[in-house]
Design a protein around this motif. Structure first.
Motif, PDB file in Angstrom:
ATOM      1  N   HIS A 109      27.268  15.529 108.210  1.00 10.37           N
ATOM      2  CA  HIS A 109      26.346  15.326 109.337  1.00 10.37           C
ATOM      3  C   HIS A 109      26.646  14.044 110.115  1.00 10.37           C
ATOM      4  O   HIS A 109      26.584  12.942 109.570  1.00 10.37           O
ATOM      5  CB  HIS A 109      24.913  15.312 108.830  1.00 10.37           C
ATOM      6  CG  HIS A 109      23.894  15.433 109.921  1.00 10.37           C
ATOM      7  ND1 HIS A 109      24.086  16.209 111.050  1.00 10.37           N
ATOM      8  CD2 HIS A 109      22.669  14.866 110.081  1.00 10.37           C
ATOM      9  CE1 HIS A 109      23.031  16.118 111.842  1.00 10.37           C
ATOM     10  NE2 HIS A 109      22.158  15.312 111.279  1.00 10.37           N
ATOM     11  N   ARG A 112      24.220  11.074 109.962  1.00 15.48           N
ATOM     12  CA  ARG A 112      24.271  10.316 108.701  1.00 15.48           C
ATOM     13  C   ARG A 112      25.512   9.424 108.661  1.00 15.48           C
ATOM     14  O   ARG A 112      25.496   8.355 108.057  1.00 15.48           O
ATOM     15  CB  ARG A 112      24.269  11.262 107.501  1.00 15.48           C
ATOM     16  CG  ARG A 112      22.922  11.930 107.246  1.00 15.48           C
ATOM     17  CD  ARG A 112      22.964  12.755 105.971  1.00 15.48           C
ATOM     18  NE  ARG A 112      21.799  13.613 105.856  1.00 15.48           N
ATOM     19  CZ  ARG A 112      20.778  13.426 104.993  1.00 15.48           C
ATOM     20  NH1 ARG A 112      20.805  12.431 104.146  1.00 15.48           N
ATOM     21  NH2 ARG A 112      19.761  14.264 104.963  1.00 15.48           N
ATOM     22  N   GLU A 214      18.907  19.831 108.679  1.00 20.33           N
ATOM     23  CA  GLU A 214      19.117  18.621 109.493  1.00 20.33           C
ATOM     24  C   GLU A 214      19.946  18.945 110.738  1.00 20.33           C
ATOM     25  O   GLU A 214      19.996  18.151 111.669  1.00 20.33           O
ATOM     26  CB  GLU A 214      19.851  17.548 108.673  1.00 20.33           C
ATOM     27  CG  GLU A 214      21.282  17.930 108.331  1.00 20.33           C
ATOM     28  CD  GLU A 214      21.958  17.020 107.322  1.00 20.33           C
ATOM     29  OE1 GLU A 214      21.443  15.933 107.033  1.00 20.33           O
ATOM     30  OE2 GLU A 214      23.026  17.426 106.820  1.00 20.33           O
ATOM     31  N   LYS A 215      20.621  20.101 110.752  1.00 20.37           N
ATOM     32  CA  LYS A 215      21.502  20.466 111.867  1.00 20.37           C
ATOM     33  C   LYS A 215      20.691  21.133 112.971  1.00 20.37           C
ATOM     34  O   LYS A 215      19.612  21.685 112.715  1.00 20.37           O
ATOM     35  CB  LYS A 215      22.613  21.403 111.375  1.00 20.37           C
ATOM     36  CG  LYS A 215      23.454  20.827 110.240  1.00 20.37           C
ATOM     37  CD  LYS A 215      24.517  19.871 110.743  1.00 20.37           C
ATOM     38  CE  LYS A 215      25.206  19.042 109.679  1.00 20.37           C
ATOM     39  NZ  LYS A 215      25.666  19.676 108.497  1.00 20.37           N
ATOM     40  N   LEU A 219      17.043  22.998 112.308  1.00 21.73           N
ATOM     41  CA  LEU A 219      15.998  21.991 112.528  1.00 21.73           C
ATOM     42  C   LEU A 219      15.016  22.467 113.599  1.00 21.73           C
ATOM     43  O   LEU A 219      13.802  22.364 113.447  1.00 21.73           O
ATOM     44  CB  LEU A 219      16.640  20.654 112.922  1.00 21.73           C
ATOM     45  CG  LEU A 219      15.688  19.452 113.040  1.00 21.73           C
ATOM     46  CD1 LEU A 219      16.379  18.163 112.585  1.00 21.73           C
ATOM     47  CD2 LEU A 219      15.187  19.238 114.452  1.00 21.73           C
ATOM     48  N   ILE A 347      12.779  20.687 102.815  1.00 16.31           N
ATOM     49  CA  ILE A 347      12.154  19.698 103.695  1.00 16.31           C
ATOM     50  C   ILE A 347      10.917  19.040 103.084  1.00 16.31           C
ATOM     51  O   ILE A 347      10.397  18.085 103.642  1.00 16.31           O
ATOM     52  CB  ILE A 347      11.858  20.230 105.126  1.00 16.31           C
ATOM     53  CG1 ILE A 347      10.887  21.405 105.106  1.00 16.31           C
ATOM     54  CG2 ILE A 347      13.127  20.630 105.842  1.00 16.31           C
ATOM     55  CD1 ILE A 347      10.511  21.854 106.522  1.00 16.31           C
ATOM     56  N   TYR A 351      14.070  14.776 102.053  1.00 20.66           N
ATOM     57  CA  TYR A 351      14.380  15.015 103.462  1.00 20.66           C
ATOM     58  C   TYR A 351      13.324  14.415 104.379  1.00 20.66           C
ATOM     59  O   TYR A 351      13.621  13.992 105.489  1.00 20.66           O
ATOM     60  CB  TYR A 351      14.498  16.523 103.691  1.00 20.66           C
ATOM     61  CG  TYR A 351      14.824  16.909 105.120  1.00 20.66           C
ATOM     62  CD1 TYR A 351      16.101  16.722 105.630  1.00 20.66           C
ATOM     63  CD2 TYR A 351      13.860  17.458 105.953  1.00 20.66           C
ATOM     64  CE1 TYR A 351      16.402  17.070 106.934  1.00 20.66           C
ATOM     65  CE2 TYR A 351      14.148  17.808 107.252  1.00 20.66           C
ATOM     66  CZ  TYR A 351      15.417  17.619 107.741  1.00 20.66           C
ATOM     67  OH  TYR A 351      15.715  17.964 109.041  1.00 20.66           O
ATOM     68  N   TYR A 354      14.250  11.004 105.278  1.00 17.30           N
ATOM     69  CA  TYR A 354      15.353  11.041 106.239  1.00 17.30           C
ATOM     70  C   TYR A 354      14.796  11.326 107.639  1.00 17.30           C
ATOM     71  O   TYR A 354      15.137  10.660 108.611  1.00 17.30           O
ATOM     72  CB  TYR A 354      16.360  12.126 105.836  1.00 17.30           C
ATOM     73  CG  TYR A 354      17.328  12.500 106.939  1.00 17.30           C
ATOM     74  CD1 TYR A 354      18.473  11.731 107.172  1.00 17.30           C
ATOM     75  CD2 TYR A 354      17.104  13.599 107.768  1.00 17.30           C
ATOM     76  CE1 TYR A 354      19.349  12.059 108.196  1.00 17.30           C
ATOM     77  CE2 TYR A 354      17.964  13.931 108.792  1.00 17.30           C
ATOM     78  CZ  TYR A 354      19.087  13.157 108.999  1.00 17.30           C
ATOM     79  OH  TYR A 354      19.954  13.475 110.018  1.00 17.30           O
ATOM     80  N   TYR A 355      13.909  12.310 107.727  1.00 16.69           N
ATOM     81  CA  TYR A 355      13.379  12.733 109.029  1.00 16.69           C
ATOM     82  C   TYR A 355      12.618  11.585 109.690  1.00 16.69           C
ATOM     83  O   TYR A 355      12.781  11.298 110.872  1.00 16.69           O
ATOM     84  CB  TYR A 355      12.477  13.967 108.869  1.00 16.69           C
ATOM     85  CG  TYR A 355      12.240  14.663 110.189  1.00 16.69           C
ATOM     86  CD1 TYR A 355      13.101  15.652 110.629  1.00 16.69           C
ATOM     87  CD2 TYR A 355      11.186  14.281 111.018  1.00 16.69           C
ATOM     88  CE1 TYR A 355      12.917  16.269 111.860  1.00 16.69           C
ATOM     89  CE2 TYR A 355      10.993  14.894 112.242  1.00 16.69           C
ATOM     90  CZ  TYR A 355      11.869  15.890 112.658  1.00 16.69           C
ATOM     91  OH  TYR A 355      11.688  16.488 113.887  1.00 16.69           O
ATOM     92  N   TYR A 359      13.872  10.158 113.144  1.00 12.63           N
ATOM     93  CA  TYR A 359      13.110  10.627 114.294  1.00 12.63           C
ATOM     94  C   TYR A 359      11.787   9.899 114.506  1.00 12.63           C
ATOM     95  O   TYR A 359      11.168  10.052 115.552  1.00 12.63           O
ATOM     96  CB  TYR A 359      12.844  12.139 114.164  1.00 12.63           C
ATOM     97  CG  TYR A 359      14.103  12.979 114.157  1.00 12.63           C
ATOM     98  CD1 TYR A 359      14.716  13.363 115.341  1.00 12.63           C
ATOM     99  CD2 TYR A 359      14.692  13.368 112.962  1.00 12.63           C
ATOM    100  CE1 TYR A 359      15.876  14.129 115.345  1.00 12.63           C
ATOM    101  CE2 TYR A 359      15.853  14.138 112.946  1.00 12.63           C
ATOM    102  CZ  TYR A 359      16.440  14.512 114.131  1.00 12.63           C
ATOM    103  OH  TYR A 359      17.586  15.265 114.128  1.00 12.63           O
TER     104      TYR A 359
END
Ligand code: NAD
Ligand code: TYD
Length: 362
Positions: A109, A112, A214-215, A219, A347, A351, A354-355, A359
């Motif tokens: 990714h 990342r 995540e892509k 997403l 998710i 995750y 990460y989100y 974001y």
């Protein structure tokens, strides 16, 4: 001996070769990831006599549940291992005596890679080296490196006449694409210097079942389903060339069997779309309002346009994509609707952090 192959137009081709082996043993690394798992499914169906060993370190992106449909197949075996762990890889190669290695394992990714370039260099470059050293030592007959079109850098939005061809110089933009370009260069160097029978494929953006959320496409499906904002980078005008994952898997199958050693094959189906177009198609199919679209700060170094010229693989191996985008995206959305448990499990875990990091304040 008799083998059956599907040609690009879907017709059966019977190949009868005296002494030809139908019982190959193939190592598929990154087998619990998106494309690796789809490739395992494809190979077990297309070559029922082959033994497939699926290897994966089960990083955040690898999910053993993905392989549940094949885990008990007699011709499939799963091995949890890290491709950078030279001792374990050496032992595995000594025991298994692989005919072919297909290397999907990677940190994949771009976002990342902007946060942690070092991990990408270790896995994508050094991991590939470890696999090639073992392939040389144990006489692997084909080492296939799964590459990406991102190694060509990008194309300007105002030159729709330009496409990536295999002879272009490599000019990567992100730490991810730089690590993939390095791995390609290393694979070619192992071919020329040590005679390792290498092939490389460079594919455009894939979509389909089991893609990590995540892509872009999964997403947006996940967020739209939950009525959450859809974070579009910049103005959403960047263009990607989308290919249904099964078409990619068929192409690699052709390259490892019939591709010429020492050659690079681009894979893509002339299916360019601006990100905003893709996002609007997803919203429309899910019956959700465009007001969910939220424009957010652009990705650093964001590549403008990717577009593959697939003439070489078409002319040499007869490959053509079979799934049109409108069919592929419909199947993909339906898959995410039918398999909510698969991605909701993902998710709900780490995750989320990460989100929030990517974001939260964007
Ligand atoms: P993915 O992130 O879904 O899967 C990668 C897999 O590799 C994961 O299962 C992960 O656990 C595993 N892995 C990571 N580090 C490892 C290590 N050190 N040892 C063993 N396994 C490890 O990625 P993907 O989208 O399936 O991509 C697969 C390959 O295809 C990558 O090499 C990628 O560069 C290439 N590719 C992807 C696309 C795309 O659109 N997704 C397009 C062209 C090329
Ligand atoms: P991505 O799926 O990360 O693939 P790649 O960067 O390897 O092409 O992203 C596809 C495109 O979508 C890319 O131009 C970045 C954009 N994008 C967004 O606009 N929003 C997002 O949340 C994500 C993940 C991607």
């Amino acid at each position: 001996m008799l083998s059956v192959k599907y040609t690009a137009n879907g017709k059966l081709k019977l190949i009868i070769k005296k002494g030809d082996r139908t019982d190959m043993k193939i190592l598929v690394t990154g087998a619990a990831g998106f494309i690796g798992s789809n490739f395992v499914f494809h190979m077990l169906e297309a070559h029922p006599d082959y033994d497939i060993v699926g290897l994966d370190a089960l990083t955040y992106a690898g999910n053993l549940e993905t392989l549940a449909p094949v885990i008990d197949e007699p011709h499939f075996k799963f091995v949890k291992a890290d491709i950078t762990d030279a001792a374990t890889i050496d032992q595995l190669f000594a025991e298994e005596k692989f005919d072919i290695v297909v290397n999907f394992a990677a940190e994949s990714h771009v976002d990342r890679s902007i946060e942690d370039p070092g991990l990408f260099l270790r896995t994508n470059i050094l991991g590939t080296q470890v696999l090639m050293d073992a392939s040389l030592k144990y006489g692997v007959k084909r080492f296939h490196q799964v590459g990406t079109d991102e190694v060509y850098g990008d194309l300007p939005l105002d030159r729709p006449d330009l496409f990536f061809v295999e002879t272009m110089p490599l000019t990567a933009s992100s730490p991810y694409s730089a690590s993939k370009a390095s791995a390609d260069l290393l694979a070619m160097a192992y071919h020329r210097t040590f005679g390792l029978p290498v092939t490389i494929s460079r594919c455009s953006n894939n979509y389909g079942p089991y893609q990590f959320p995540e892509k872009l496409i999964p997403l947006m499906i996940a967020n739209a389903t939950a009525d959450k904002p859809l974070p579009v980078y910049g103005e959403g005008l960047n263009v990607r060339d989308w290919l249904y994952v099964e078409d990619h898997c068929r192409a690699i199958d052709l390259v490892i069997h019939d591709g010429r050693v020492g050659e690079v094959y681009n894979i893509g189906g002339h299916n360019e779309k601006a990100n905003i177009e893709v996002v609007k198609i997803i919203l429309e199919q899910l019956g959700k309002p465009e007001s969910l679209i939220t424009y957010v700060t652009d990705r650093k170094g964001h590549d403008q346009r990717y577009a593959i010229d697939p003439t070489k693989i078409h002319n040499e191996l007869g490959w053509l994509p079979e799934t049109k985008f409108e069919d592929g995206i419909r199947k993909t959305i339906q898959w995410y609707i039918d398999n909510e448990d698969w991605w909701k499990n993902i998710i709900s875990g780490e995750y989320q952090q990460y989100y929030e990091k990517m974001y939260g304040n964007r």
